[in-house]
Design an enzyme around this catalytic site. Sequence first.
Site, mmCIF file in Angstrom:
data_model
loop_
_atom_site.group_PDB
_atom_site.id
_atom_site.type_symbol
_atom_site.label_atom_id
_atom_site.label_comp_id
_atom_site.label_asym_id
_atom_site.label_seq_id
_atom_site.Cartn_x
_atom_site.Cartn_y
_atom_site.Cartn_z
ATOM 1 N N SER A 7 0.848 -1.186 0.000
ATOM 2 C CA SER A 7 0.000 0.000 0.000
ATOM 3 C C SER A 7 0.876 1.225 0.000
ATOM 4 O O SER A 7 2.079 1.140 -0.205
ATOM 5 C CB SER A 7 -0.919 -0.006 1.229
ATOM 6 O OG SER A 7 -0.153 0.150 2.397
ATOM 7 N N CYS A 8 0.285 2.369 0.248
ATOM 8 C CA CYS A 8 1.005 3.624 0.329
ATOM 9 C C CYS A 8 0.621 4.307 1.633
ATOM 10 O O CYS A 8 -0.192 3.805 2.397
ATOM 11 C CB CYS A 8 0.664 4.534 -0.845
ATOM 12 S SG CYS A 8 0.833 3.771 -2.479
ATOM 13 N N ASP A 9 1.187 5.459 1.859
ATOM 14 C CA ASP A 9 0.826 6.265 3.015
ATOM 15 C C ASP A 9 0.775 7.723 2.597
ATOM 16 O O ASP A 9 1.697 8.221 1.939
ATOM 17 C CB ASP A 9 1.843 6.093 4.137
ATOM 18 C CG ASP A 9 1.814 4.702 4.731
ATOM 19 O OD1 ASP A 9 0.982 4.460 5.614
ATOM 20 O OD2 ASP A 9 2.609 3.856 4.291
#
Length: 419
Positions: A7-9
Amino acid sequence: MAEPPQSCDCLVSLPPGSREDHVIFGKNSDRPRDEVQEVVHFPAASHPSGSLVECTYISIPQAEHTHAVVLSRPAWLWGAEMGANEHGVCIGNEAVWTREPVGEGEALLGMDLVRLGLERGDSARAALGVITGLLEQHGQGGPCREDPKPFSYHNTFLLVDRLEAWVLETAGKLWAAQQVTEGVKNISNQLTIETEIALEHPELRSTAQAQGWWNGEGEFSFSAAFSPDNPPARMELAKQRYRGGTELLKQHNGSVTAEVMMTILRDKASGICMDSEGFRTTGSMVSVLPRDSAYPCIHFFTATPDPSRSVFKPFIFSECMTPVPRVISPQYGPEDPVRKQPRFRSQVAREHDLYKAHQHALSNMETDQEAGASLQETLRYLESQCLMDIGALLRGEIPEEDLGDLFFDCVDTELKFYQ
Protein backbone atom coordinates in the site's frame (compact mmCIF):
# COMPACT_ATOMS: atom_id res chain seq x y z
CA MET A 1 4.40 -10.56 9.12
CA ALA A 2 3.86 -13.12 6.37
CA GLU A 3 4.31 -10.44 3.72
CA PRO A 4 4.74 -6.67 3.84
CA PRO A 5 1.67 -4.55 3.19
CA GLN A 6 1.37 -3.49 -0.44
CA SER A 7 0.00 0.00 0.00
CA CYS A 8 1.01 3.62 0.33
CA ASP A 9 0.83 6.26 3.02
CA CYS A 10 -0.43 9.85 2.80
CA LEU A 11 0.08 12.24 5.71
CA VAL A 12 -0.75 15.88 6.43
CA SER A 13 -0.09 18.36 9.20
CA LEU A 14 -2.10 21.56 9.54
CA PRO A 15 -1.44 24.24 12.16
CA PRO A 16 -1.19 23.84 15.12
CA GLY A 17 0.29 20.45 14.16
CA SER A 18 2.99 22.20 12.11
CA ARG A 19 5.80 24.15 13.72
CA GLU A 20 5.30 27.10 11.37
CA ASP A 21 2.11 28.50 9.84
CA HIS A 22 2.37 25.96 7.04
CA VAL A 23 0.40 22.95 5.85
CA ILE A 24 2.77 20.00 5.32
CA PHE A 25 1.80 17.16 2.95
CA GLY A 26 3.69 13.90 2.49
CA LYS A 27 3.28 10.68 0.54
CA ASN A 28 5.19 7.49 -0.16
CA SER A 29 4.15 5.63 -3.29
CA ASP A 30 4.60 1.88 -2.85
CA ARG A 31 4.46 0.04 -6.13
CA PRO A 32 5.96 -3.04 -7.86
CA ARG A 33 9.64 -2.79 -7.03
CA ASP A 34 10.95 -2.50 -10.60
CA GLU A 35 8.41 0.12 -11.67
CA VAL A 36 9.92 3.49 -12.62
CA GLN A 37 8.38 6.70 -11.31
CA GLU A 38 9.00 9.90 -13.25
CA VAL A 39 8.38 13.54 -12.32
CA VAL A 40 6.67 15.55 -15.05
CA HIS A 41 5.40 19.11 -15.34
CA PHE A 42 2.49 20.15 -17.57
CA PRO A 43 1.79 23.88 -18.03
CA ALA A 44 -1.66 25.41 -17.80
CA ALA A 45 -3.57 25.08 -21.07
CA SER A 46 -6.82 25.97 -22.82
CA HIS A 47 -8.62 23.31 -24.86
CA PRO A 48 -11.16 23.48 -27.70
CA SER A 49 -14.77 23.04 -26.69
CA GLY A 50 -15.91 19.45 -27.16
CA SER A 51 -12.41 17.96 -27.18
CA LEU A 52 -11.49 14.72 -25.41
CA VAL A 53 -8.60 13.80 -23.13
CA GLU A 54 -7.16 10.30 -23.39
CA CYS A 55 -6.56 8.95 -19.88
CA THR A 56 -4.84 5.62 -19.17
CA TYR A 57 -7.64 3.43 -20.58
CA ILE A 58 -10.59 5.62 -21.57
CA SER A 59 -11.18 9.05 -23.07
CA ILE A 60 -13.44 11.60 -21.39
CA PRO A 61 -14.51 15.18 -22.22
CA GLN A 62 -11.67 17.62 -21.67
CA ALA A 63 -12.05 20.71 -19.50
CA GLU A 64 -11.86 24.06 -21.28
CA HIS A 65 -8.94 25.03 -19.03
CA THR A 66 -6.44 22.90 -17.12
CA HIS A 67 -4.14 24.16 -14.37
CA ALA A 68 -0.37 23.72 -14.39
CA VAL A 69 0.61 20.54 -12.55
CA VAL A 70 3.70 18.66 -11.41
CA LEU A 71 3.20 14.91 -11.08
CA SER A 72 5.09 11.92 -9.71
CA ARG A 73 3.72 8.98 -11.64
CA PRO A 74 4.45 5.43 -12.76
CA ALA A 75 5.98 6.01 -16.17
CA TRP A 76 3.55 3.74 -18.04
CA LEU A 77 0.30 5.56 -17.28
CA TRP A 78 -1.43 8.90 -17.84
CA GLY A 79 -2.40 9.69 -14.25
CA ALA A 80 -0.27 10.05 -11.13
CA GLU A 81 0.28 8.64 -7.67
CA MET A 82 0.74 12.13 -6.27
CA GLY A 83 1.26 15.70 -7.36
CA ALA A 84 0.44 19.37 -6.98
CA ASN A 85 -0.95 22.22 -9.05
CA GLU A 86 -0.13 25.90 -9.41
CA HIS A 87 -2.82 26.84 -6.84
CA GLY A 88 -1.19 24.92 -4.00
CA VAL A 89 -3.42 21.84 -4.18
CA CYS A 90 -1.78 18.46 -3.43
CA ILE A 91 -3.39 15.04 -3.90
CA GLY A 92 -2.29 11.47 -3.19
CA ASN A 93 -4.23 8.21 -3.44
CA GLU A 94 -4.30 4.79 -1.77
CA ALA A 95 -5.59 1.37 -2.82
CA VAL A 96 -8.62 0.08 -0.92
CA TRP A 97 -11.00 -2.88 -1.10
CA THR A 98 -14.60 -2.62 0.15
CA ARG A 99 -17.89 -4.52 0.11
CA GLU A 100 -18.55 -3.03 -3.32
CA PRO A 101 -16.94 -5.34 -5.90
CA VAL A 102 -14.08 -4.09 -8.04
CA GLY A 103 -15.34 -3.94 -11.62
CA GLU A 104 -13.61 -6.00 -14.29
CA GLY A 105 -13.94 -3.38 -17.03
CA GLU A 106 -11.63 -0.49 -17.83
CA ALA A 107 -12.59 2.92 -16.49
CA LEU A 108 -10.69 5.71 -14.75
CA LEU A 109 -7.83 4.64 -12.52
CA GLY A 110 -7.55 6.28 -9.13
CA MET A 111 -4.28 7.69 -10.44
CA ASP A 112 -6.15 9.26 -13.38
CA LEU A 113 -8.49 10.88 -10.86
CA VAL A 114 -5.51 12.34 -8.99
CA ARG A 115 -4.30 14.10 -12.13
CA LEU A 116 -7.79 15.19 -13.20
CA GLY A 117 -8.46 16.65 -9.76
CA LEU A 118 -5.23 18.63 -9.90
CA GLU A 119 -5.76 19.83 -13.46
CA ARG A 120 -9.33 20.99 -12.80
CA GLY A 121 -9.52 21.98 -9.12
CA ASP A 122 -8.16 25.28 -7.76
CA SER A 123 -8.73 24.20 -4.14
CA ALA A 124 -8.87 20.92 -2.25
CA ARG A 125 -12.66 21.22 -2.02
CA ALA A 126 -12.99 21.96 -5.74
CA ALA A 127 -10.71 19.02 -6.62
CA LEU A 128 -12.86 16.77 -4.45
CA GLY A 129 -15.90 17.83 -6.46
CA VAL A 130 -14.03 17.10 -9.70
CA ILE A 131 -13.05 13.60 -8.59
CA THR A 132 -16.46 12.62 -7.20
CA GLY A 133 -18.24 13.97 -10.27
CA LEU A 134 -16.01 12.01 -12.64
CA LEU A 135 -16.23 8.93 -10.42
CA GLU A 136 -20.02 8.97 -10.54
CA GLN A 137 -20.04 9.55 -14.29
CA HIS A 138 -17.27 7.22 -15.50
CA GLY A 139 -16.55 4.84 -12.61
CA GLN A 140 -13.16 3.50 -11.54
CA GLY A 141 -11.40 0.36 -12.66
CA GLY A 142 -8.81 -1.28 -14.84
CA PRO A 143 -5.38 -2.89 -14.30
CA CYS A 144 -3.38 -0.87 -11.77
CA ARG A 145 0.04 -2.22 -12.66
CA GLU A 146 1.95 -2.93 -15.85
CA ASP A 147 1.30 -6.64 -15.85
CA PRO A 148 -1.10 -8.98 -17.69
CA LYS A 149 -2.12 -10.48 -14.33
CA PRO A 150 -5.22 -8.65 -13.07
CA PHE A 151 -4.70 -6.26 -10.16
CA SER A 152 -7.39 -3.66 -9.56
CA TYR A 153 -8.70 -1.73 -6.59
CA HIS A 154 -10.80 1.19 -5.46
CA ASN A 155 -9.24 4.31 -3.97
CA THR A 156 -9.01 6.69 -1.09
CA PHE A 157 -7.54 10.17 -1.50
CA LEU A 158 -5.95 12.87 0.62
CA LEU A 159 -6.56 16.33 -0.87
CA VAL A 160 -4.76 19.30 0.67
CA ASP A 161 -4.42 23.04 0.09
CA ARG A 162 -3.13 26.04 2.08
CA LEU A 163 -6.21 26.09 4.32
CA GLU A 164 -7.57 22.59 4.83
CA ALA A 165 -7.46 18.91 3.94
CA TRP A 166 -10.10 16.42 2.80
CA VAL A 167 -10.07 12.65 3.12
CA LEU A 168 -12.12 11.09 0.31
CA GLU A 169 -12.91 7.37 0.51
CA THR A 170 -14.69 5.47 -2.24
CA ALA A 171 -16.52 2.20 -2.79
CA GLY A 172 -17.25 1.81 -6.49
CA LYS A 173 -19.11 4.99 -7.45
CA LEU A 174 -20.11 5.67 -3.85
CA TRP A 175 -18.05 7.92 -1.59
CA ALA A 176 -17.75 9.78 1.69
CA ALA A 177 -15.54 12.74 2.58
CA GLN A 178 -14.14 14.04 5.85
CA GLN A 179 -12.92 17.62 6.32
CA VAL A 180 -9.75 18.27 8.33
CA THR A 181 -9.00 21.85 9.35
CA GLU A 182 -6.31 21.45 12.02
CA GLY A 183 -3.83 19.00 13.48
CA VAL A 184 -2.40 15.84 11.90
CA LYS A 185 -3.99 13.08 9.82
CA ASN A 186 -2.82 10.07 7.83
CA ILE A 187 -4.39 7.46 5.58
CA SER A 188 -3.26 4.07 4.32
CA ASN A 189 -5.08 1.39 2.32
CA GLN A 190 -8.12 0.98 4.52
CA LEU A 191 -11.29 2.89 5.28
CA THR A 192 -10.88 5.38 8.13
CA ILE A 193 -13.96 7.62 7.90
CA GLU A 194 -16.47 6.67 10.57
CA THR A 195 -19.26 9.09 11.52
CA GLU A 196 -17.34 12.31 10.80
CA ILE A 197 -18.78 12.64 7.27
CA ALA A 198 -18.95 16.16 5.86
CA LEU A 199 -20.01 15.25 2.30
CA GLU A 200 -21.29 12.03 0.72
CA HIS A 201 -22.81 10.41 -2.34
CA PRO A 202 -26.59 11.00 -2.28
CA GLU A 203 -27.28 7.26 -2.43
CA LEU A 204 -24.61 6.20 0.06
CA ARG A 205 -26.84 5.43 3.05
CA SER A 206 -29.76 4.03 1.08
CA THR A 207 -27.41 1.60 -0.69
CA ALA A 208 -25.84 0.53 2.59
CA GLN A 209 -29.28 -0.04 4.09
CA ALA A 210 -30.60 -1.92 1.04
CA GLN A 211 -27.57 -4.25 1.14
CA GLY A 212 -28.04 -4.93 4.85
CA TRP A 213 -24.76 -3.21 5.78
CA TRP A 214 -26.52 -0.62 7.95
CA ASN A 215 -29.82 -0.97 9.79
CA GLY A 216 -30.80 2.66 9.26
CA GLU A 217 -30.72 3.45 12.95
CA GLY A 218 -28.26 5.54 14.90
CA GLU A 219 -25.19 7.25 13.47
CA PHE A 220 -23.91 6.06 10.12
CA SER A 221 -20.27 4.94 9.94
CA PHE A 222 -18.84 4.69 6.44
CA SER A 223 -16.00 2.36 7.43
CA ALA A 224 -18.30 0.09 9.44
CA ALA A 225 -20.79 -0.20 6.59
CA PHE A 226 -18.37 -0.62 3.68
CA SER A 227 -15.27 -2.35 5.07
CA PRO A 228 -15.19 -5.91 3.67
CA ASP A 229 -16.04 -8.88 5.87
CA ASN A 230 -12.98 -10.77 4.64
CA PRO A 231 -10.45 -8.11 3.61
CA PRO A 232 -7.42 -9.02 1.49
CA ALA A 233 -4.33 -9.93 3.49
CA ARG A 234 -2.53 -6.84 2.21
CA MET A 235 -5.31 -4.67 3.64
CA GLU A 236 -5.08 -6.30 7.06
CA LEU A 237 -1.28 -6.07 7.08
CA ALA A 238 -1.41 -2.37 6.22
CA LYS A 239 -3.13 -1.65 9.53
CA GLN A 240 0.32 -1.75 11.11
CA ARG A 241 1.46 0.92 8.68
CA TYR A 242 -1.55 3.08 9.43
CA ARG A 243 -0.97 2.81 13.18
CA GLY A 244 2.73 3.55 12.68
CA GLY A 245 1.99 6.69 10.68
CA THR A 246 -0.55 7.85 13.26
CA GLU A 247 1.96 7.35 16.08
CA LEU A 248 4.79 9.15 14.26
CA LEU A 249 2.56 12.14 13.54
CA LYS A 250 1.43 12.23 17.17
CA GLN A 251 5.05 12.21 18.32
CA HIS A 252 5.74 15.31 16.22
CA ASN A 253 2.35 17.00 16.64
CA GLY A 254 3.02 20.72 17.04
CA SER A 255 6.48 20.57 15.45
CA VAL A 256 5.96 19.08 11.98
CA THR A 257 8.20 20.57 9.29
CA ALA A 258 9.27 19.43 5.83
CA GLU A 259 12.30 17.77 7.45
CA VAL A 260 10.10 15.93 9.94
CA MET A 261 7.80 14.72 7.17
CA MET A 262 10.82 13.45 5.21
CA THR A 263 12.01 11.60 8.32
CA ILE A 264 8.60 9.94 8.67
CA LEU A 265 8.62 8.88 5.02
CA ARG A 266 12.09 7.39 5.57
CA ASP A 267 10.98 5.35 8.60
CA LYS A 268 11.54 1.64 7.97
CA ALA A 269 10.53 0.34 11.41
CA SER A 270 6.90 1.35 10.82
CA GLY A 271 6.90 -0.06 7.29
CA ILE A 272 6.13 3.38 5.83
CA CYS A 273 9.42 3.19 3.93
CA MET A 274 9.26 -0.29 2.49
CA ASP A 275 11.57 -2.47 0.43
CA SER A 276 10.34 -6.02 -0.06
CA GLU A 277 10.86 -8.63 -2.72
CA GLY A 278 7.72 -7.61 -4.61
CA PHE A 279 6.94 -4.02 -3.61
CA ARG A 280 8.91 -1.00 -2.46
CA THR A 281 8.59 2.75 -2.12
CA THR A 282 9.22 3.86 -5.71
CA GLY A 283 8.72 7.60 -5.23
CA SER A 284 8.15 10.13 -2.45
CA MET A 285 6.78 13.65 -2.15
CA VAL A 286 6.70 16.33 0.55
CA SER A 287 5.01 19.72 0.11
CA VAL A 288 5.10 22.90 2.18
CA LEU A 289 2.02 25.07 1.71
CA PRO A 290 2.35 28.41 3.56
CA ARG A 291 -0.92 29.80 4.88
CA ASP A 292 0.31 33.23 3.73
CA SER A 293 -0.27 33.31 -0.04
CA ALA A 294 2.53 35.86 -0.42
CA TYR A 295 4.94 32.93 -0.20
CA PRO A 296 5.21 30.15 -2.80
CA CYS A 297 4.35 26.52 -2.19
CA ILE A 298 7.37 24.19 -2.26
CA HIS A 299 7.04 20.62 -3.54
CA PHE A 300 9.85 18.11 -2.94
CA PHE A 301 10.18 14.94 -5.05
CA THR A 302 12.71 12.09 -5.02
CA ALA A 303 12.04 10.71 -8.55
CA THR A 304 13.92 7.61 -7.33
CA PRO A 305 13.07 4.63 -5.09
CA ASP A 306 13.51 4.30 -1.31
CA PRO A 307 13.50 7.76 0.32
CA SER A 308 15.94 6.51 2.96
CA ARG A 309 18.52 6.35 0.16
CA SER A 310 17.18 9.14 -2.05
CA VAL A 311 17.34 12.93 -2.11
CA PHE A 312 14.32 15.21 -1.93
CA LYS A 313 14.56 17.94 -4.55
CA PRO A 314 12.41 21.13 -4.43
CA PHE A 315 10.06 22.26 -7.19
CA ILE A 316 8.44 25.72 -7.34
CA PHE A 317 5.92 26.74 -10.00
CA SER A 318 7.10 29.72 -12.05
CA GLU A 319 6.34 31.32 -15.40
CA CYS A 320 9.68 30.32 -16.92
CA MET A 321 10.61 26.78 -15.98
CA THR A 322 13.56 24.78 -17.22
CA PRO A 323 12.51 21.33 -18.49
CA VAL A 324 14.13 18.43 -16.62
CA PRO A 325 14.24 15.58 -19.16
CA ARG A 326 16.57 13.54 -16.95
CA VAL A 327 13.64 12.57 -14.68
CA ILE A 328 11.30 11.86 -17.61
CA SER A 329 11.06 8.34 -18.99
CA PRO A 330 11.19 7.37 -22.69
CA GLN A 331 7.90 7.67 -24.57
CA TYR A 332 6.63 5.00 -26.99
CA GLY A 333 3.38 6.52 -28.29
CA PRO A 334 0.89 4.10 -29.86
CA GLU A 335 3.49 1.31 -29.73
CA ASP A 336 3.52 1.38 -25.95
CA PRO A 337 2.36 -1.99 -24.51
CA VAL A 338 -0.23 -0.17 -22.42
CA ARG A 339 -1.80 1.26 -25.59
CA LYS A 340 -1.84 -1.90 -27.68
CA GLN A 341 -4.56 -4.56 -27.37
CA PRO A 342 -4.24 -6.96 -25.68
CA ARG A 343 -2.37 -4.83 -23.16
CA PHE A 344 0.93 -5.56 -21.42
CA ARG A 345 2.05 -8.39 -23.75
CA SER A 346 5.57 -6.99 -23.91
CA GLN A 347 7.87 -4.78 -21.87
CA VAL A 348 9.82 -1.66 -22.74
CA ALA A 349 12.62 0.22 -21.00
CA ARG A 350 11.20 3.06 -18.87
CA GLU A 351 14.24 4.07 -16.80
CA HIS A 352 15.06 7.78 -16.93
CA ASP A 353 18.62 9.07 -16.47
CA LEU A 354 18.35 9.83 -12.74
CA TYR A 355 16.77 6.45 -12.03
CA LYS A 356 19.57 4.61 -13.84
CA ALA A 357 22.29 6.63 -12.11
CA HIS A 358 20.65 6.16 -8.71
CA GLN A 359 20.30 2.40 -9.13
CA HIS A 360 23.92 2.14 -10.26
CA ALA A 361 25.04 4.14 -7.24
CA LEU A 362 23.03 1.89 -4.90
CA SER A 363 24.72 -1.15 -6.38
CA ASN A 364 28.14 0.42 -5.82
CA MET A 365 27.16 1.33 -2.24
CA GLU A 366 26.49 -2.31 -1.47
CA THR A 367 29.86 -3.31 -2.95
CA ASP A 368 31.83 -0.57 -1.19
CA GLN A 369 29.94 0.31 1.97
CA GLU A 370 32.45 2.93 3.13
CA ALA A 371 32.27 4.85 -0.13
CA GLY A 372 28.50 4.40 -0.15
CA ALA A 373 28.18 5.87 3.33
CA SER A 374 30.32 8.83 2.30
CA LEU A 375 28.16 9.48 -0.78
CA GLN A 376 25.00 9.21 1.30
CA GLU A 377 26.38 11.67 3.83
CA THR A 378 27.29 14.15 1.09
CA LEU A 379 23.88 13.97 -0.54
CA ARG A 380 22.08 14.40 2.78
CA TYR A 381 24.25 17.44 3.48
CA LEU A 382 23.27 18.96 0.14
CA GLU A 383 19.61 18.24 0.92
CA SER A 384 19.93 19.93 4.31
CA GLN A 385 21.54 23.00 2.72
CA CYS A 386 18.67 23.18 0.25
CA LEU A 387 16.15 22.94 3.09
CA MET A 388 17.93 25.80 4.84
CA ASP A 389 17.62 27.94 1.71
CA ILE A 390 13.93 27.08 1.42
CA GLY A 391 13.44 28.03 5.07
CA ALA A 392 15.09 31.38 4.43
CA LEU A 393 12.82 31.92 1.42
CA LEU A 394 9.70 31.19 3.46
CA ARG A 395 10.87 33.59 6.19
CA GLY A 396 11.26 36.33 3.60
CA GLU A 397 15.03 36.49 4.08
CA ILE A 398 15.92 35.80 0.45
CA PRO A 399 13.91 36.40 -2.74
CA GLU A 400 12.73 33.47 -4.80
CA GLU A 401 14.69 34.52 -7.88
CA ASP A 402 17.97 34.20 -5.95
CA LEU A 403 17.50 30.43 -5.70
CA GLY A 404 17.43 29.83 -9.46
CA ASP A 405 15.67 26.84 -10.99
CA LEU A 406 15.93 24.61 -7.95
CA PHE A 407 14.57 21.33 -9.26
CA PHE A 408 16.73 21.40 -12.39
CA ASP A 409 19.83 22.39 -10.41
CA CYS A 410 19.31 19.72 -7.74
CA VAL A 411 18.77 16.92 -10.27
CA ASP A 412 21.88 18.04 -12.15
CA THR A 413 23.94 18.13 -8.96
CA GLU A 414 22.73 14.72 -7.83
CA LEU A 415 23.65 13.19 -11.18
CA LYS A 416 27.14 14.64 -10.97
CA PHE A 417 27.73 13.02 -7.59
CA TYR A 418 26.56 9.64 -8.95
CA GLN A 419 29.03 9.75 -11.83
